[in-house]
Scaffold this active site. Sequence first.
Site, PDB file in Angstrom:
ATOM      1  N   GLY A  37       0.881  -1.173   0.000  1.00  0.00           N
ATOM      2  CA  GLY A  37       0.000   0.000   0.000  1.00  0.00           C
ATOM      3  C   GLY A  37       0.914   1.216   0.000  1.00  0.00           C
ATOM      4  O   GLY A  37       1.869   1.274   0.769  1.00  0.00           O
TER       5      GLY A  37
ATOM      6  N   ASP B 178       7.596   5.200  -3.612  1.00  0.00           N
ATOM      7  CA  ASP B 178       7.176   5.304  -2.209  1.00  0.00           C
ATOM      8  C   ASP B 178       8.379   5.648  -1.328  1.00  0.00           C
ATOM      9  O   ASP B 178       8.276   6.460  -0.402  1.00  0.00           O
ATOM     10  CB  ASP B 178       6.543   3.991  -1.731  1.00  0.00           C
ATOM     11  CG  ASP B 178       5.235   3.691  -2.439  1.00  0.00           C
ATOM     12  OD1 ASP B 178       4.622   4.639  -2.956  1.00  0.00           O
ATOM     13  OD2 ASP B 178       4.833   2.520  -2.467  1.00  0.00           O
TER      14      ASP B 178
HETATM   15  P1  ADP Z   1       7.586   5.046  -9.179  1.00  0.00           P
HETATM   16  O1  ADP Z   1       7.954   3.837  -8.369  1.00  0.00           O
HETATM   17  O2  ADP Z   1       6.531   5.881  -8.537  1.00  0.00           O
HETATM   18  O3  ADP Z   1       7.303   4.783 -10.626  1.00  0.00           O
HETATM   19  P2  ADP Z   1      10.151   6.098 -10.065  1.00  0.00           P
HETATM   20  O4  ADP Z   1      10.307   4.880 -10.902  1.00  0.00           O
HETATM   21  O5  ADP Z   1      10.114   7.415 -10.737  1.00  0.00           O
HETATM   22  O6  ADP Z   1       8.894   5.989  -9.107  1.00  0.00           O
HETATM   23  O7  ADP Z   1      11.366   6.075  -9.002  1.00  0.00           O
HETATM   24  C1  ADP Z   1      11.373   6.938  -7.902  1.00  0.00           C
HETATM   25  C2  ADP Z   1      12.787   7.335  -7.570  1.00  0.00           C
HETATM   26  O8  ADP Z   1      13.546   6.154  -7.257  1.00  0.00           O
HETATM   27  C3  ADP Z   1      13.559   7.999  -8.689  1.00  0.00           C
HETATM   28  O9  ADP Z   1      13.292   9.390  -8.740  1.00  0.00           O
HETATM   29  C4  ADP Z   1      14.996   7.706  -8.255  1.00  0.00           C
HETATM   30  O10 ADP Z   1      15.351   8.582  -7.207  1.00  0.00           O
HETATM   31  C5  ADP Z   1      14.890   6.306  -7.694  1.00  0.00           C
HETATM   32  N1  ADP Z   1      15.168   5.242  -8.673  1.00  0.00           N
HETATM   33  C6  ADP Z   1      14.254   4.457  -9.309  1.00  0.00           C
HETATM   34  N2  ADP Z   1      14.880   3.586 -10.140  1.00  0.00           N
HETATM   35  C7  ADP Z   1      16.204   3.806 -10.009  1.00  0.00           C
HETATM   36  C8  ADP Z   1      17.391   3.229 -10.580  1.00  0.00           C
HETATM   37  N3  ADP Z   1      17.322   2.230 -11.470  1.00  0.00           N
HETATM   38  N4  ADP Z   1      18.603   3.743 -10.211  1.00  0.00           N
HETATM   39  C9  ADP Z   1      18.676   4.753  -9.317  1.00  0.00           C
HETATM   40  N5  ADP Z   1      17.617   5.333  -8.754  1.00  0.00           N
HETATM   41  C10 ADP Z   1      16.388   4.868  -9.074  1.00  0.00           C
END
Ligand code: ADP
Length: 324
Positions: free
Chosen positions: A41, A269
């Site tokens: 969640g 999250d």
């Molecule tokens: P959501 O899970 O809401 O789709 P994101 O995929 O945009 O969110 O990821 C949120 C944050 O997590 C990013 O802004 C970054 O800070 C970090 N992050 C996500 N994936 C990676 C990755 N492969 N390498 C480094 N940081 C990551």
Amino acid sequence: MTSPAVVIVGSYVQDQAWFVERFPRPGETIRAHRYNTGPGGKGFNQAVACARQDVPTAFIGALRRDTFAEYAQRFAEAEGMPCRWQIRDDQPTSTSSITVNAKAENQISMMFGANEHLDVEFVRAQEDVIAGAKTLLIQLENNLDALAAALEVAGRHGLTRIMNPAPVHADLPLEMLRGATIITPNETEFSLLLEKFAGADVDPATLAQREDAELHALARGLGVATVVITLGSRGCFVSHGEDLRGDAAAHYRLPPESVKAIDTTGAGDAFSGTLTAGLVRFAGQPFRRAVVHANRAAAMSTEIIGTAPAMAKYDAVIARFGQP
Ligand code: ADP
């Protein structure tokens, strides 16, 4: 309850995952070779991420008195996170059934249950805990009237109000979005908000490649004081309106931290929960510090499988990357 600095009003979901070779066909039963259950969640995940920054955090949500509720309460207690649960007897605790095949594709069925039946009166009755806090954080996995009530109470008491607009709710009113002082959409959510509120047609796949000035102009079109767009493996982007929150620039981008990502579920999250905690931990300092810290903690969360249990602790983030 002592006065927590952060209050999170949100969802609890008992995630259950079955790992199979291939998805079953209609009417077919197949054997799973692995099973896992854990807390999930968006609200609860973000609360755990926040509490792990050693910032006193309270969670407000809804459960039924069932086995999953006991699991949730035990987990929160072990995290040292006080909760105010509305215990409903007419709606089940929210659960999700996740089937993962050998190609790591998933099929998910979610019962929103109690999360969508958080009473406005129940939220209003928590005014004492909200009034004593500095920051409120919400997401959009609950019924909107309860979340609007949380924003209203928090606004009246002068709290910083952060909204992770996920998932974007079809009925989300613009005034509710603008009731938040900071929003943290990912690329898809940002595009949906632009479409819904600014009439702009922006492909989420191309967002991260756009010029910073263009992203800033798009973000300003939403009329929210500060917009932080998470860009997945491409880091994040910050856009401030008139109040720069101590930053030197109205907009800037942070590159991703270099990590060995194996499971990015819940990274958003981790980001929202840690950013919220960071604004308390680094109060009076540039906003950027909290964003840098969140970008690091979110990156670290991708190195561990799972959502809430994968949230990085403050000391671990500092040990790995140093002070932000
Ligand atoms: P959501 O899970 O809401 O789709 P994101 O995929 O945009 O969110 O990821 C949120 C944050 O997590 C990013 O802004 C970054 O800070 C970090 N992050 C996500 N994936 C990676 C990755 N492969 N390498 C480094 N940081 C990551």
